[in-house]
Design a protein around this motif. Structure first.
Motif, PDB file in Angstrom:
ATOM      1  N   LEU A   7       6.396  -2.206   0.405  1.00 59.67           N
ATOM      2  CA  LEU A   7       5.584  -1.208   0.191  1.00 59.67           C
ATOM      3  C   LEU A   7       4.036  -1.198   0.534  1.00 59.67           C
ATOM      4  CD1 LEU A   7       5.089   1.094  -1.978  1.00 59.67           C
ATOM      5  CD2 LEU A   7       4.631  -0.846  -3.738  1.00 59.67           C
ATOM      6  N   THR A   8       3.662  -2.431   0.967  1.00 61.41           N
ATOM      7  CA  THR A   8       2.324  -2.656   1.498  1.00 61.41           C
ATOM      8  C   THR A   8       2.281  -2.089   3.181  1.00 61.41           C
ATOM      9  OG1 THR A   8       1.965  -4.841   0.283  1.00 61.41           O
ATOM     10  CG2 THR A   8       0.489  -4.382   1.911  1.00 61.41           C
ATOM     11  N   VAL A   9       3.508  -2.410   3.681  1.00 56.66           N
ATOM     12  CA  VAL A   9       3.686  -1.799   5.044  1.00 56.66           C
ATOM     13  C   VAL A   9       3.682  -0.200   5.009  1.00 56.66           C
ATOM     14  CG1 VAL A   9       5.360  -1.562   7.097  1.00 56.66           C
ATOM     15  CG2 VAL A   9       4.865  -3.939   5.896  1.00 56.66           C
ATOM     16  N   PHE A  10       4.368   0.332   4.042  1.00 53.22           N
ATOM     17  CA  PHE A  10       4.605   1.739   3.848  1.00 53.22           C
ATOM     18  C   PHE A  10       3.037   2.314   3.616  1.00 53.22           C
ATOM     19  CE2 PHE A  10       4.740   5.541   1.293  1.00 53.22           C
ATOM     20  CZ  PHE A  10       5.413   6.430   1.894  1.00 53.22           C
ATOM     21  N   ILE A  11       2.481   1.784   2.853  1.00 53.48           N
ATOM     22  CA  ILE A  11       0.921   2.133   2.471  1.00 53.48           C
ATOM     23  C   ILE A  11       0.332   2.205   3.574  1.00 53.48           C
ATOM     24  CG2 ILE A  11      -0.913   1.621   1.046  1.00 53.48           C
ATOM     25  CD1 ILE A  11       1.094   0.572  -1.151  1.00 53.48           C
ATOM     26  N   ASN A  12       0.279   1.064   4.385  1.00 48.20           N
ATOM     27  CA  ASN A  12      -0.664   0.895   5.468  1.00 48.20           C
ATOM     28  C   ASN A  12      -0.390   2.090   6.576  1.00 48.20           C
ATOM     29  OD1 ASN A  12      -2.255  -1.378   4.434  1.00 48.20           O
ATOM     30  ND2 ASN A  12      -0.804  -2.565   5.400  1.00 48.20           N
ATOM     31  N   LYS A  13       0.950   2.189   6.776  1.00 41.40           N
ATOM     32  CA  LYS A  13       1.541   3.320   7.806  1.00 41.40           C
ATOM     33  C   LYS A  13       0.973   4.575   7.140  1.00 41.40           C
ATOM     34  CE  LYS A  13       5.447   1.321   9.946  1.00 41.40           C
ATOM     35  NZ  LYS A  13       7.049   1.145  10.122  1.00 41.40           N
ATOM     36  N   HIS A  14       1.133   4.928   6.002  1.00 39.81           N
ATOM     37  CA  HIS A  14       0.455   6.327   5.413  1.00 39.81           C
ATOM     38  C   HIS A  14      -0.883   6.298   5.536  1.00 39.81           C
ATOM     39  CE1 HIS A  14       0.437   9.566   2.534  1.00 39.81           C
ATOM     40  NE2 HIS A  14      -0.425   9.125   1.901  1.00 39.81           N
ATOM     41  N   ARG A  15      -1.620   5.299   5.224  1.00 45.74           N
ATOM     42  CA  ARG A  15      -3.098   5.548   5.375  1.00 45.74           C
ATOM     43  C   ARG A  15      -3.425   5.769   6.935  1.00 45.74           C
ATOM     44  NH1 ARG A  15      -4.783   0.367   1.508  1.00 45.74           N
ATOM     45  NH2 ARG A  15      -4.809   1.642  -0.547  1.00 45.74           N
ATOM     46  N   ALA A  16      -2.769   4.940   7.821  1.00 46.86           N
ATOM     47  CA  ALA A  16      -3.168   5.465   9.374  1.00 46.86           C
ATOM     48  C   ALA A  16      -2.736   6.653   9.699  1.00 46.86           C
ATOM     49  CB  ALA A  16      -2.074   4.245  10.121  1.00 46.86           C
ATOM     50  N   GLN A  17      -1.753   7.017   8.868  1.00 45.36           N
ATOM     51  CA  GLN A  17      -1.185   8.600   9.519  1.00 45.36           C
ATOM     52  C   GLN A  17      -2.218   9.366   8.897  1.00 45.36           C
ATOM     53  OE1 GLN A  17       2.462   9.840   7.871  1.00 45.36           O
ATOM     54  NE2 GLN A  17       2.328  11.823   8.822  1.00 45.36           N
ATOM     55  N   GLN A  18      -3.027   9.157   7.674  1.00 47.80           N
ATOM     56  CA  GLN A  18      -3.957  10.095   7.148  1.00 47.80           C
ATOM     57  C   GLN A  18      -5.261  10.012   7.832  1.00 47.80           C
ATOM     58  OE1 GLN A  18      -3.573  12.440   4.528  1.00 47.80           O
ATOM     59  NE2 GLN A  18      -1.469  11.669   4.553  1.00 47.80           N
ATOM     60  N   ASP A  19      -5.430   8.727   8.434  1.00 46.47           N
ATOM     61  CA  ASP A  19      -6.654   8.793   9.225  1.00 46.47           C
ATOM     62  C   ASP A  19      -6.571   9.282  10.409  1.00 46.47           C
ATOM     63  OD1 ASP A  19      -7.974   7.212   7.026  1.00 46.47           O
ATOM     64  OD2 ASP A  19      -7.304   5.351   8.079  1.00 46.47           O
TER      65      ASP A  19
ATOM     66  N   CYS B  14      -4.343  11.880  11.408  1.00 47.42           N
ATOM     67  CA  CYS B  14      -4.149  13.331  11.008  1.00 47.42           C
ATOM     68  C   CYS B  14      -4.294  13.742   9.879  1.00 47.42           C
ATOM     69  CB  CYS B  14      -2.742  13.820  11.817  1.00 47.42           C
ATOM     70  SG  CYS B  14      -2.330  12.949  13.377  1.00 47.42           S
ATOM     71  N   PRO B  15      -5.545  14.066   9.629  1.00 41.93           N
ATOM     72  CA  PRO B  15      -5.824  14.384   7.988  1.00 41.93           C
ATOM     73  C   PRO B  15      -5.370  15.644   7.687  1.00 41.93           C
ATOM     74  CG  PRO B  15      -7.942  14.770   9.208  1.00 41.93           C
ATOM     75  CD  PRO B  15      -6.929  14.000  10.137  1.00 41.93           C
ATOM     76  N   PRO B  16      -4.929  16.039   6.557  1.00 43.24           N
ATOM     77  CA  PRO B  16      -4.326  17.190   6.372  1.00 43.24           C
ATOM     78  C   PRO B  16      -5.161  18.608   6.437  1.00 43.24           C
ATOM     79  CG  PRO B  16      -4.504  15.934   4.173  1.00 43.24           C
ATOM     80  CD  PRO B  16      -4.933  15.094   5.405  1.00 43.24           C
ATOM     81  N   PRO B  17      -4.553  19.638   6.757  1.00 42.48           N
ATOM     82  CA  PRO B  17      -5.694  20.889   6.847  1.00 42.48           C
ATOM     83  C   PRO B  17      -6.377  21.013   5.557  1.00 42.48           C
ATOM     84  CG  PRO B  17      -3.518  21.330   6.975  1.00 42.48           C
ATOM     85  CD  PRO B  17      -3.518  20.019   6.774  1.00 42.48           C
ATOM     86  N   ARG B  18      -7.489  21.291   5.811  1.00 40.64           N
ATOM     87  CA  ARG B  18      -8.430  21.705   4.398  1.00 40.64           C
ATOM     88  C   ARG B  18      -7.966  22.894   4.040  1.00 40.64           C
ATOM     89  NH1 ARG B  18     -14.538  20.376   5.331  1.00 40.64           N
ATOM     90  NH2 ARG B  18     -14.389  19.288   3.465  1.00 40.64           N
ATOM     91  N   GLN B  19      -7.837  23.088   2.808  1.00 37.29           N
ATOM     92  CA  GLN B  19      -7.949  24.546   2.248  1.00 37.29           C
ATOM     93  C   GLN B  19      -9.194  25.314   2.165  1.00 37.29           C
ATOM     94  OE1 GLN B  19      -5.250  25.686   0.892  1.00 37.29           O
ATOM     95  NE2 GLN B  19      -3.860  23.830   1.292  1.00 37.29           N
TER      96      GLN B  19
END
Length: 168
Positions: free
Chosen positions: A84-96, A98-103
């Motif tokens: 779970l920690t590995v998944f969270i870190n990958k998710h955070r790296a992806q968010q940093d 390529c942040p989601p497009p702003r509305q």
């Protein structure tokens, strides 16, 4: 007894996950899917409640991923913590990365003219003023007095004089 669909994970999502780990020729009965759905939903609820209680003990309102990891560890699911920690870190790296497009928030421009009740037409918005001596400024006097000047009759003020003379 009728099941409340809002308290369970979507069956289609669970079926898709199950198909990833099963051989292509495997079939899963509907009642087996429903059983898995209930188990997964109960597990998520169990972990979430523990994480939420942790937040309440620390006087916080927001459950964070760290709260979920701590809840899992505290409830004896330590073997799940590392993946779970590995998944969270990958998710955070992806968010940093390529942040989601702003509305886009559309806000209309502020009105430049204000309609006053009982006045024909529009009057301009008041100019920016120095608050300390705004009564002495002629543009402020014109703003408040101007629309009413020359209306001829209307009463008030008495004696035919301008009822706003004390602002001049």
């Amino acid at each position: 007894m009728k099941r409340d669909p809002d308290q369970y994970m979507p069956i289609a999502t669970l079926t898709r996950i199950m198909r990833r780990v099963l051989p292509d020729h495997a079939k899963v009965a509907d009642d087996a899917k429903e059983t898995i759905q209930e188990c997964v939903s109960e597990f998520i609820s169990f972990i979430t409640n523990e994480a939420n209680e942790r937040c309440h003990r620390e006087y916080r309102r927001t459950v964070t991923p760290n709260d979920v990891v701590s809840a899992m560890e505290g409830l004896g699911f330590g073997s799940y913590v590392e993946p779970l920690t590995v998944f969270i870190n990958k998710h955070r790296a992806q968010q940093d990365c390529c942040p989601p497009p702003r509305q886009a928030t559309h806000q209309p421009p502020p009105p430049q003219m204000a309609r006053l009740p009982g006045v024909d037409g529009y009057v301009p918005s008041p100019p920016a003023v120095d608050v300390a001596n705004y009564l002495e400024m002629p543009q402020m006097r014109d703003y408040f007095v101007g629309p009413y000047r020359g209306s001829g009759g209307g009463g008030g003020g008495g004696g035919g004089g301008d009822q706003f003379d004390h602002f001049k």
